[in-house]
Design a protein around this motif. Structure first.
Motif, PDB file in Angstrom:
ATOM      1  N   ARG A  12       0.828  -1.200   0.000  1.00 39.50           N
ATOM      2  CA  ARG A  12       0.000   0.000   0.000  1.00 39.50           C
ATOM      3  C   ARG A  12       0.864   1.253   0.000  1.00 39.50           C
ATOM      4  O   ARG A  12       0.555   2.240  -0.672  1.00 39.50           O
ATOM      5  N   ALA A  13       1.952   1.212   0.748  1.00 36.19           N
ATOM      6  CA  ALA A  13       2.873   2.346   0.769  1.00 36.19           C
ATOM      7  C   ALA A  13       3.430   2.615  -0.625  1.00 36.19           C
ATOM      8  O   ALA A  13       3.576   3.769  -1.035  1.00 36.19           O
ATOM      9  N   ALA A  14       3.740   1.550  -1.366  1.00 31.78           N
ATOM     10  CA  ALA A  14       4.260   1.703  -2.727  1.00 31.78           C
ATOM     11  C   ALA A  14       3.228   2.362  -3.635  1.00 31.78           C
ATOM     12  O   ALA A  14       3.564   3.242  -4.442  1.00 31.78           O
ATOM     13  N   LYS A  15       1.983   1.985  -3.505  1.00 34.68           N
ATOM     14  CA  LYS A  15       0.925   2.577  -4.329  1.00 34.68           C
ATOM     15  C   LYS A  15       0.725   4.047  -3.989  1.00 34.68           C
ATOM     16  O   LYS A  15       0.478   4.885  -4.869  1.00 34.68           O
ATOM     17  N   MET A  16       0.836   4.386  -2.714  1.00 38.86           N
ATOM     18  CA  MET A  16       0.618   5.768  -2.307  1.00 38.86           C
ATOM     19  C   MET A  16       1.693   6.697  -2.832  1.00 38.86           C
ATOM     20  O   MET A  16       1.403   7.799  -3.319  1.00 38.86           O
ATOM     21  N   VAL A  17       2.960   6.276  -2.746  1.00 39.68           N
ATOM     22  CA  VAL A  17       4.016   7.173  -3.203  1.00 39.68           C
ATOM     23  C   VAL A  17       4.009   7.283  -4.726  1.00 39.68           C
ATOM     24  O   VAL A  17       4.351   8.342  -5.280  1.00 39.68           O
ATOM     25  N   LEU A  33      -5.416   9.241  -3.545  1.00 43.43           N
ATOM     26  CA  LEU A  33      -5.004  10.052  -2.403  1.00 43.43           C
ATOM     27  C   LEU A  33      -5.857  11.299  -2.203  1.00 43.43           C
ATOM     28  O   LEU A  33      -5.752  11.954  -1.155  1.00 43.43           O
ATOM     29  N   ASP A  34      -6.670  11.653  -3.166  1.00 45.26           N
ATOM     30  CA  ASP A  34      -7.337  12.952  -3.166  1.00 45.26           C
ATOM     31  C   ASP A  34      -8.046  13.273  -1.853  1.00 45.26           C
ATOM     32  O   ASP A  34      -7.931  14.383  -1.319  1.00 45.26           O
ATOM     33  N   ALA A  35      -8.768  12.315  -1.312  1.00 49.38           N
ATOM     34  CA  ALA A  35      -9.542  12.571  -0.094  1.00 49.38           C
ATOM     35  C   ALA A  35      -8.672  12.629   1.148  1.00 49.38           C
ATOM     36  O   ALA A  35      -9.119  13.093   2.205  1.00 49.38           O
ATOM     37  N   SER A  36      -7.413  12.182   1.033  1.00 47.47           N
ATOM     38  CA  SER A  36      -6.538  12.090   2.202  1.00 47.47           C
ATOM     39  C   SER A  36      -5.521  13.217   2.296  1.00 47.47           C
ATOM     40  O   SER A  36      -4.881  13.378   3.333  1.00 47.47           O
ATOM     41  N   VAL A  37      -5.362  14.004   1.237  1.00 47.56           N
ATOM     42  CA  VAL A  37      -4.314  15.025   1.220  1.00 47.56           C
ATOM     43  C   VAL A  37      -4.661  16.186   2.149  1.00 47.56           C
ATOM     44  O   VAL A  37      -5.731  16.782   2.053  1.00 47.56           O
ATOM     45  N   GLY A 126       9.090   7.313   0.764  1.00 50.31           N
ATOM     46  CA  GLY A 126       9.671   8.076  -0.330  1.00 50.31           C
ATOM     47  C   GLY A 126      10.245   7.184  -1.409  1.00 50.31           C
ATOM     48  O   GLY A 126      10.479   5.987  -1.203  1.00 50.31           O
ATOM     49  N   HIS A 127      10.488   7.765  -2.580  1.00 54.95           N
ATOM     50  CA  HIS A 127      11.058   7.045  -3.716  1.00 54.95           C
ATOM     51  C   HIS A 127      12.183   7.877  -4.327  1.00 54.95           C
ATOM     52  O   HIS A 127      12.060   9.094  -4.477  1.00 54.95           O
ATOM     53  N   SER A 128      13.302   7.223  -4.658  1.00 56.63           N
ATOM     54  CA  SER A 128      14.415   7.850  -5.354  1.00 56.63           C
ATOM     55  C   SER A 128      15.016   8.975  -4.506  1.00 56.63           C
ATOM     56  O   SER A 128      15.458   8.728  -3.392  1.00 56.63           O
ATOM     57  N   LEU A 129      15.053  10.198  -5.012  1.00 59.52           N
ATOM     58  CA  LEU A 129      15.532  11.317  -4.203  1.00 59.52           C
ATOM     59  C   LEU A 129      14.685  11.437  -2.942  1.00 59.52           C
ATOM     60  O   LEU A 129      15.188  11.785  -1.863  1.00 59.52           O
ATOM     61  N   GLN A 209       6.756  -1.543  -7.442  1.00 59.36           N
ATOM     62  CA  GLN A 209       5.536  -2.234  -7.026  1.00 59.36           C
ATOM     63  C   GLN A 209       5.576  -3.691  -7.476  1.00 59.36           C
ATOM     64  O   GLN A 209       5.206  -4.601  -6.717  1.00 59.36           O
ATOM     65  N   GLU A 210       6.047  -3.921  -8.697  1.00 63.21           N
ATOM     66  CA  GLU A 210       6.162  -5.285  -9.202  1.00 63.21           C
ATOM     67  C   GLU A 210       7.171  -6.079  -8.371  1.00 63.21           C
ATOM     68  O   GLU A 210       6.962  -7.261  -8.089  1.00 63.21           O
ATOM     69  N   MET A 211       8.267  -5.445  -7.993  1.00 61.13           N
ATOM     70  CA  MET A 211       9.272  -6.119  -7.177  1.00 61.13           C
ATOM     71  C   MET A 211       8.711  -6.515  -5.815  1.00 61.13           C
ATOM     72  O   MET A 211       8.942  -7.628  -5.328  1.00 61.13           O
TER      73      MET A 211
END
Length: 227
Positions: A12-17, A33-37, A126-129, A209-211
């Motif tokens: 779920r964390a992967a989908k969110m980021v 994420l729209d309703a959660s931002v 977070g992802h990457s940078l 996400q696939e990984m």
């Protein structure tokens, strides 16, 4: 022991980021994420999303080319540009941890924004940078987090206890995760393989996400972090 409220599903964390990237498009599409931002930061090439659940999402770059050519080279703080250089370090936060200077400056923009808004994250992804910033902010805020496609952020330190709260999820075929070469990751590192594409570095968030799916099906990766 971690509180159960700070434990999160890795998939779920992967989908969110990944969804967080869409929020910064010129014409953002509707996302899960729209309703959660609660708030967004978009300043000096630094982007972050703070959710109502007190979860901080930090997107970075979705390709190796963008990471190598643009990420740290376009970061400009106080008139100085920061590059992917093994010699540039700085100290910030508790215990005078030595950080990669560009990554630290990126994370500090987010930290200053949260301090100004009086936001206190309970979980960071977070992802990457953004994964570099995640490692640093997990350390400074003493909260758990997941860093996808994580570069190396610190050098010459014995990792203190809060570092164990960060999970770095890296692909074996993603060269970004080996940079900068003289630095190290902060936290637990899980390096796994997903479905490979010929002559391509799989840095994109959808490939992570696939990984995650492949590693969990194979029994190599748990479903939640902290485990």
């Amino acid at each position: 022991m971690f509180s159960v409220t700070h434990r999160y599903e890795i998939a779920r964390a992967a989908k969110m980021v990944e969804a967080a990237y869409l929020l910064f498009k010129r014409r953002p599409p509707r996302t899960s994420l729209d309703a959660s931002v609660k708030d967004k930061l978009n300043k000096n090439h630094v982007q972050a999303v703070f959710l109502k659940q007190n979860i901080l999402l930090i997107p970075g770059s979705n390709s190796v080319a963008d990471y190598m050519k643009f990420n740290l080279r376009v970061l400009n703080f106080g008139g100085k540009k920061y590059r992917l250089n093994d010699e540039l370090t700085d100290k910030w936060g508790a215990h005078d941890v030595i950080w990669h200077q560009g990554f630290m400056r990126h994370a500090k923009v987010i930290a200053d924004w949260m301090q100004q808004k009086r936001y206190r994250p309970k979980y960071i992804v977070g992802h990457s940078l953004g994964a570099a910033a995640t490692q640093i902010l997990v350390r400074t805020h003493n909260v758990p987090g997941i860093a996808f496609a994580a570069p190396r952020v610190t050098r010459g330190v014995v990792q203190p206890a809060p570092a164990s709260k960060c999970l770095c999820l890296n692909r074996n075929d993603d060269k970004v995760c080996d940079l900068p070469s003289s630095f190290q990751h902060l936290g637990e590192v899980h390096a796994g393989e997903g479905q490979r594409r010929f002559l391509r570095f799989d840095h994109q968030m959808d490939r992570y996400q696939e990984m995650v799916t492949a590693q969990q099906l194979a029994g190599h990766l748990g479903t939640h972090w902290p485990a």
